[in-house]
Design an enzyme around this catalytic site. Structure first.
Site, PDB file in Angstrom:
ATOM      1  N   ASP A  26       1.002  -1.157  -0.104  1.00 21.22           N
ATOM      2  CA  ASP A  26       0.053  -0.158  -0.058  1.00 21.22           C
ATOM      3  C   ASP A  26       0.988   1.275   0.132  1.00 21.22           C
ATOM      4  O   ASP A  26       2.101   1.066   0.024  1.00 21.22           O
ATOM      5  CB  ASP A  26      -0.818  -0.113   1.253  1.00 21.22           C
ATOM      6  CG  ASP A  26      -0.230   0.062   2.534  1.00 21.22           C
ATOM      7  OD1 ASP A  26       0.836   0.510   2.627  1.00 21.22           O
ATOM      8  OD2 ASP A  26      -1.018  -0.352   3.531  1.00 21.22           O
ATOM      9  N   PRO A  69     -14.804 -23.701   6.424  1.00 19.75           N
ATOM     10  CA  PRO A  69     -14.868 -22.533   6.563  1.00 19.75           C
ATOM     11  C   PRO A  69     -14.226 -21.729   7.869  1.00 19.75           C
ATOM     12  O   PRO A  69     -14.471 -22.406   8.962  1.00 19.75           O
ATOM     13  CB  PRO A  69     -16.257 -21.913   6.557  1.00 19.75           C
ATOM     14  CG  PRO A  69     -17.139 -23.400   6.864  1.00 19.75           C
ATOM     15  CD  PRO A  69     -16.164 -24.395   6.329  1.00 19.75           C
TER      16      PRO A  69
END
Lengths: 159, 159, 159, 159
Positions: free
Chosen positions: B21, B63
């Site tokens: 970033d 999950p």
């Protein structure tokens, strides 16, 4: 139906920190993610839900086959941009979507997507193949079609 | 079976420009994407293919239900990091995966995932529910189990 | 100042196709990208621009050092979710941000971020170090502070 | 210098779960992220480090200005693909990089990037402008230049 008659969708996008790279500008693959969402929004504006289209139109989707993009000016974190999207051409089994991303009214990125109207192949269910875009779908993108009174449109959308 | 006996997977990851970033460091959601791939790789090392598990083990997946991560040191574009992954605890229907990301042998990020062994609910096919992790699955992560001669392991993997 | 007094930001997010994975649900690292943007939005609501903070507050940023998240229910493509964000605790040089993502009024994901008020190290300019959060910054997140008449707030924001 | 003489980089990429969308195929913006990393790898193979180029070559980078991509076949989670990258054309201040992504030896995606050799504008330090690509940079991509005996190359790379 002329090109001019097509509806245009405008989507406002907030450039997020995580969309930008060490050069302080949007990492260009993120633009393509924006544009994919803009095509979805354009179809929604025409009354076609990407989520429902497998049921309502018996297609597997409108996959991208070809992409062109020009990056004319950078956009940066905290910029608010507007993407204008419209279908610029209907071919037999495919169509062209143009996205223009404006940053403070300056065209920063322009993108052309060629997408196909895709169904599962009858010969091989693991493959997809293109199919002519139905006339009624094309008509849904006509600006005239969408200039009907709002109460009619909203009724149609709810069906 | 003790913790010590569990197999460990080591995955080398090249930090890419697009993962970073404007502060010139990895944007932290990307670490979680790395770790998701590392869990997949750990299962593959144990002989369990995420792609095949719906067929081979009748589950919808594993999950994530809970996540903890500590960011101790930044990593930057062009760094090469190594992630060590192992299952640190088996519970009845869930398990804990620990990932440790090392940058030049310094622990930069540590992450703990709690995942469940999930099947489609019989009561409501739109829902998923957890189910006890099969004993034979747990045994596949035992280091001893994986120390069998290579030709046996490769035969098992091909089934 | 009590917890109750803190301002809350609500951000509406449209779940996009590209945020979802082959299980038809949001790929969880994307939630963390949403939450990072929500922290930025919360600070903006308090009058603190992430882009301007290096100039206005002489910090390099508010990096994440610790993360916890619980995934309670899945969200899917075309869902519209709302994330409520607030600072739940101020410590000396760090603070805790809580994000709660609601899908049709059901809490789907809860996340706690610990972030630090970070400056460039004086000893080593390549390093960062934490510093006490200024009292006036903490006060900007007080709901009372933000309940002042709108014309006062807008004046403050423009400074 | 003919096209044929240019070096080619081959990068093996494992398709991850998180790169794929609800249609079970790679979400196409991820391909562009792969290709950006492949351009970086091609430059590295030529001896040019993207991280060091601001110092070694006084440029701000090699930003993308134009992109074309054709998606010919889908790739799926757990596929292992190979991307072949090479510079197909040197222009005065720009160049064209071609990426071809092969899935089991079948060309799945082809991409052409036009990038510029970019420096900070002398007139306005907030702007960038293109500059002629130095001859010695172009020569670094010549296969002949790189066909020096292996022990010489490896020594150079290790320095």
């Amino acid at each position: 139906m002329s090109k001019k008659a097509n509806i245009t969708n405008r989507k406002t996008i907030q450039i997020e920190w995580g969309d930008c790279d060490p050069a302080q500008i949007v990492h260009y693959p993120r633009y393509l993610a924006y544009f994919d969402a803009c095509t979805t929004a354009l179809f929604k504006k025409a009354g076609l839900s990407k989520r429902q289209m497998p049921n309502t139109h018996q297609i597997v989707g409108i996959p991208l086959v070809d992409l062109r993009a020009s990056f004319k000016a950078p956009t940066r974190f905290s910029d608010t941009v507007v993407v204008e999207s419209e279908i610029t051409e209907w071919r037999r089994s495919s169509f062209c979507v143009r996205h223009r991303l404006f940053n403070k009214h300056v065209l920063a990125v322009e993108c052309f997507e060629i997408r196909v109207w895709a169904v599962t192949s009858e010969a091989d269910p693991d493959q997809i193949e293109s199919k002519p875009v139905p006339r009624e779908v094309i008509e849904m993108f006509s600006a005239e079609h969408n200039h009907r009174p709002a109460h009619q449109k909203s009724r149609r959308k709810k069906r």
